[in-house]
Write an enzyme that holds these catalytic residues in place. Structure first.
Site, PDB file in Angstrom:
ATOM      1  N   ASP A  28     145.566  48.308  77.439  1.00 54.46           N
ATOM      2  CA  ASP A  28     146.812  48.792  78.025  1.00 54.46           C
ATOM      3  C   ASP A  28     147.954  47.848  77.680  1.00 54.46           C
ATOM      4  O   ASP A  28     147.824  46.625  77.810  1.00 54.46           O
ATOM      5  CB  ASP A  28     146.642  48.889  79.540  1.00 54.46           C
ATOM      6  CG  ASP A  28     147.901  49.351  80.228  1.00 54.46           C
ATOM      7  OD1 ASP A  28     148.606  50.169  79.621  1.00 54.46           O
ATOM      8  OD2 ASP A  28     148.163  48.887  81.346  1.00 54.46           O
ATOM      9  N   ASP A  33     141.415  41.264  80.944  1.00 57.06           N
ATOM     10  CA  ASP A  33     141.235  40.608  79.647  1.00 57.06           C
ATOM     11  C   ASP A  33     142.536  40.768  78.883  1.00 57.06           C
ATOM     12  O   ASP A  33     142.932  41.889  78.548  1.00 57.06           O
ATOM     13  CB  ASP A  33     140.088  41.255  78.885  1.00 57.06           C
ATOM     14  CG  ASP A  33     138.764  41.123  79.628  1.00 57.06           C
ATOM     15  OD1 ASP A  33     138.671  40.233  80.485  1.00 57.06           O
ATOM     16  OD2 ASP A  33     137.856  41.920  79.354  1.00 57.06           O
ATOM     17  N   SER A  57     168.220  78.047  57.052  1.00 53.74           N
ATOM     18  CA  SER A  57     167.285  79.084  57.458  1.00 53.74           C
ATOM     19  C   SER A  57     167.474  80.353  56.613  1.00 53.74           C
ATOM     20  O   SER A  57     167.502  80.290  55.392  1.00 53.74           O
ATOM     21  CB  SER A  57     167.442  79.363  58.952  1.00 53.74           C
ATOM     22  OG  SER A  57     166.332  80.073  59.454  1.00 53.74           O
ATOM     23  N   ASP A  76     163.695  73.394  60.320  1.00 51.26           N
ATOM     24  CA  ASP A  76     164.897  74.228  60.385  1.00 51.26           C
ATOM     25  C   ASP A  76     165.899  73.575  61.330  1.00 51.26           C
ATOM     26  O   ASP A  76     165.562  73.188  62.453  1.00 51.26           O
ATOM     27  CB  ASP A  76     164.478  75.602  60.918  1.00 51.26           C
ATOM     28  CG  ASP A  76     165.557  76.657  60.814  1.00 51.26           C
ATOM     29  OD1 ASP A  76     166.729  76.326  61.067  1.00 51.26           O
ATOM     30  OD2 ASP A  76     165.225  77.820  60.505  1.00 51.26           O
TER      31      ASP A  76
END
Length: 825
Positions: A116, A58, A375, A658
């Protein structure tokens, strides 16, 4: 009359036979340019040629042009056919001053899978000239496979103009802001109350707006819809049961194109009800000011330019004292010096304090105009910049305060009382409109680890510490990544935060620091949220919980191999784009195995503890020639850069992490050519390999074409690193001089200070354990003993002091280079 752009997509019922079974798509597309005249085109024919599948399927086709519509269109489904044929027409209105990439997907339902995707084709409509017909043939398989079993897609495009007024655009050559209109809707109060009592609500939808769909409630009966004007927005209204399932599609009895309403005038509209009577709606459409709240531009903002003017006076005095200059330095001759710190948790925070003390003792700190961090090193700066004159004071007081926090017991951070506080704080933020995320919780825990009580300071408040140029400008760094389906190494974009602005280097787009986290659409601020406390930004900059599994596998296995692969992927991506000018992706039918691979990919790339922040670039378009913009190219380091539909403006939120999950280096903002940095004092806090991060950053810059010296080392240096190295590139005057300090315990073992040897009783104080496996300074350690803390502070201070001559030589060379350039200019 000027012309407006429109695209018609027609899926034909004709069949095309090429000696084999095939699918045929025929499209007609109609459009024009907008800025100062007419320009446009019609997409007329598209033919897909593909071998039939083993089993009938389909099939249907979807079409998506995000630059022209938020809606994804699809054909009807052809049942049980190997040779499906469609005859349908779709309309798009496009702006040819922006990048328009039409995405076509052929879907098929097979015995083993549903919906799909068989084929994905992305086509750049800029390749179609107004009035011309263009035939494109897209190969659907790799070259070798295609020669044996050819599969291809033929698409014929034609662009034609339609009449309409010009659209005013604002652009920096990469991003484009389009005109917006605002629809105001007020629902009649009396009838609305009756509907609510009957457990019904009024549903209003403008698919072309930021808001999309809104519903009446007990407290809300007036609405605003912010719309892209040229998309010709349409208001749809229906009355729906409150218990009606979300997402269920039901007809809208009232459909009102906004272009039919007089601008600025209120109009009353009636929606008849089944029970009799009518719901009254009061509508008004207004144009929205074109003044943007997002700054589009690669120049430094006015506030930073003013800072540099003032800071260079401080730096000029410092250079004069340092080198006993006999004349005052004019502004053009003053070198721009920066300190660049890496991350490393409390280790980085502590060592940066020691480095700054040493630079202050050497009278070099006043020569510095920028300090960048990431950081753990960001914690040092957020502490210091609460003091408006910190660099002019003795830093011992700051260090004593930090010592208290590092040495104290931290068990109470997860006490029942603290957990209640975290919960209450996060609930309040969610009510205010902030996006909930694990990063916010981490920010609060981290704050409790580093402070006795909530830190009420904010990033924008740090302006008072730079308003007279009295301290260097602090810059904090982070990276924007995809929150799922893609690794950090395939998509990442540098972001910088400073007291003036927050923004993207690549896009040249910035917002005021106090506006970060607010809601934006097409460069305009829709809802201003209160500026977050600094701890929430620290949570982003130190966001150690957002790598996906693929990132973690990379860092735990063979980083050199992955780095080489990244360089290869980037070069192949660039070559593919330059040769084809468009992207075609072939995806074979899924099987059970394929689905398993898809699930495994989700596991590898999802970020379960991700952060989320409102995207201030949301819905901004990409300029038609953005790939030729030199500033964009300088930071074009993701596999999606040639695919505008997948770039950050198309995302609702940012996922910030970070920078250490790519390169643990905060130097990207310093390589902005507008900052013109002459000397970078690079402070590295890596425990694993002394030169790894600086070498990676150097290689990264080389691939990007960014001026930066090569990092070349002898085998002896790799085995036994010294305190300081100087890297430069005499062949490129744009490249900064890099004075590099690895975190090493070299001559400190024998000296307490430069030239002062340790006594036998002091030798133990020079033994600093920097072994990655057994060090007390490992990144996840948040509490040190006093002895270990003092050792790390003293080591980092000593390493700078004993390298005084190398730093001064680099500064003097930069001064001479500036003077020579000024003399020639």
């Amino acid at each position: 009359m000027p012309c407006l752009p429109e695209i018609i997509v027609f899926v034909s019922d004709e069949q095309y036979w090429a000696g084999a079974d095939c699918l045929l798509l025929q499209f007609a597309v109609d459009d024009a340019l907008i800025r100062h005249g007419a320009d446009g085109g019609i997409l007329e024919f598209a033919t897909l040629v593909q071998k039939p599948t083993v089993f009938p399927c389909d099939c249907y086709v979807t079409l998506h042009l995000p630059s022209a519509s938020s809606e994804k269109f699809r054909t009807r489904t052809i049942r049980d056919s190997n040779k499906p044929v469609w005859n349908e027409t779709f309309y798009f209105r496009i702006q040819t001053q922006i990048k328009n990439i039409l995405q076509l997907e052929v879907h098929g339902d097979h015995l083993f899978s549903k919906n799909d995707v068989q084929v994905v084709v992305d086509f750049d409509l800029a390749k179609v000239q107004p009035g011309a017909t263009v035939l494109e043939i897209f190969s659907l398989k790799p070259e070798k496979e295609n020669s044996r079993n050819p599969e291809f897609l033929e698409v014929e495009f034609k662009l034609s103009a339609i009449a309409g007024p010009p659209e005013h655009l604002i652009s920096n050559g990469v991003l484009v802001a389009r005109e917006l209109s605002v629809l105001e809707v007020i629902v009649g109060k009396e009838v609305n109350e009756q509907l609510l009592k009957a457990k019904k609500t009024v549903v209003l939808t403008v698919q072309e707006s930021y808001e999309g769909t809104q519903k009446t409630t007990k407290d809300v009966d007036s609405f605003l819809f912010h719309c892209i004007k040229s998309w010709e927005p349409v208001l749809k209204v229906k009355i729906q049961s409150i218990s009606h399932e979300e997402g269920t599609d039901s007809a809208y009895p009232l459909v009102l194109p906004l272009k039919q309403f007089p601008l600025g005038k209120e109009v009353k509209v009636h929606l008849p009800q089944e029970e009799g009577g009518a719901l009254e709606l009061y509508l008004r459409v207004i144009d929205w000011s074109q003044n943007l709240d997002v700054r589009l531009g690669y120049e430094l903002c006015a506030a930073e330019q003013d800072f540099l003017h003032k800071r260079k006076q401080v730096v000029a005095d410092a250079f004069s004292r340092l080198f006993n200059l006999r004349r005052y330095l004019p502004e053009d001759e003053v070198p721009v010096v920066a300190v660049m710190a890496t991350g490393g948790g409390v280790r980085a925070m502590t060592a940066l304090y020691g480095h700054l003390i040493a630079l202050q003792k050497l009278n070099i700190l006043d020569c510095v105009s920028y300090i960048t961090s990431t950081s753990g090193s960001t914690w040092t700066l957020t502490n210091l910049y609460q003091d408006t004159n910190w660099s002019q004071k003795n830093l011992e007081e700051h260090i004593q305060a930090v010592k208290t926090q590092i040495l104290r017991n931290k068990k109470n951070v997860i006490s029942a009382e603290q957990l209640k506080y975290y919960y209450k704080e996060l609930v309040e933020r969610s009510k205010m409109g902030y996006l909930p995320s694990f990063t916010a919780l981490w920010a609060l825990v981290q704050e409790a680890l580093l402070h006795n009580e909530p830190n009420e300071s904010k990033l924008s408040e740090q302006r008072s510490a730079i308003n007279q140029g009295q301290n260097p400008l602090p810059i904090y760094t982070a990276m924007n990544v995809k929150d799922k389906n893609i690794s950090t190494f395939d998509f990442r974009e540098w972001m910088e935060f400073n007291p003036n602005e927050v923004g993207f280097l690549k896009y040249g787009a910035y917002v005021r620091a106090e506006d970060f986290d607010s809601k934006f659409f097409m460069g305009k601020q829709l809802k201003r949220l209160p500026e977050s406390r600094i701890c929430y930004l620290e949570g982003i900059w130190t966001n150690i919980f957002t790598p996906n599994l693929l990132d973690s596998l990379y860092w735990s296995s063979t980083p050199d191999e992955f780095w080489d692969r990244w360089l290869k992927d980037m070069s192949e991506s660039e070559r593919k784009y330059s040769e084809d000018g468009g992207i075609t992706v072939y995806k074979p039918p899924d099987t059970a195995t394929g689905k398993l691979c898809e699930i495994f990919n989700d596991i590898l790339t999802d970020r379960p503890l991700k952060g989320a922040t409102h995207n201030f670039l949301r819905s901004l378009a990409m300029y038609k020639d953005y790939m030729q913009q030199s500033n964009f190219i300088q930071w074009r380091d993701t596999v999606f850069d040639e695919s505008p539909n997948k770039l950050t403006p198309s995302s609702e939120s940012l996922c910030l992490i970070d920078v250490g999950y790519f390169i643990n280096c905060s130097g990207a903002p310093l390589l902005n050519p507008k900052r013109n940095v002459d000397v970078i004092i690079a402070l590295d806090y890596d425990l694993n390999e002394s030169f790894k991060q600086i070498k990676m950053f150097s290689d990264y810059c080389e691939v990007q074409g960014i001026p930066f010296p090569k990092v070349e080392l002898s085998e002896e240096d790799r085995k036994n690193p010294k305190e300081c190295y100087v890297f430069s590139d005499d062949s490129d005057p744009r490249a900064p001089i890099v004075v590099f300090f690895p975190l090493v315990d070299s001559s400190f073992k024998e000296y307490t200070a430069p030239g002062v040897k340790r006594t036998p009783s002091e030798m133990c104080r020079g033994e600093v354990n920097l072994n990655a496996n057994s060090s007390p300074y490992q990144t996840m350690h948040v509490t040190y003993s006093e002895e270990d803390l003092d050792k790390l502070l003293n080591l980092s201070t000593y390493n700078i002091l004993c390298s005084k001559d190398k730093i001064l030589q680099a500064l003097q060379y930069a001064l001479q280079k500036r003077q020579n350039i000024w003399a020639r200019g």
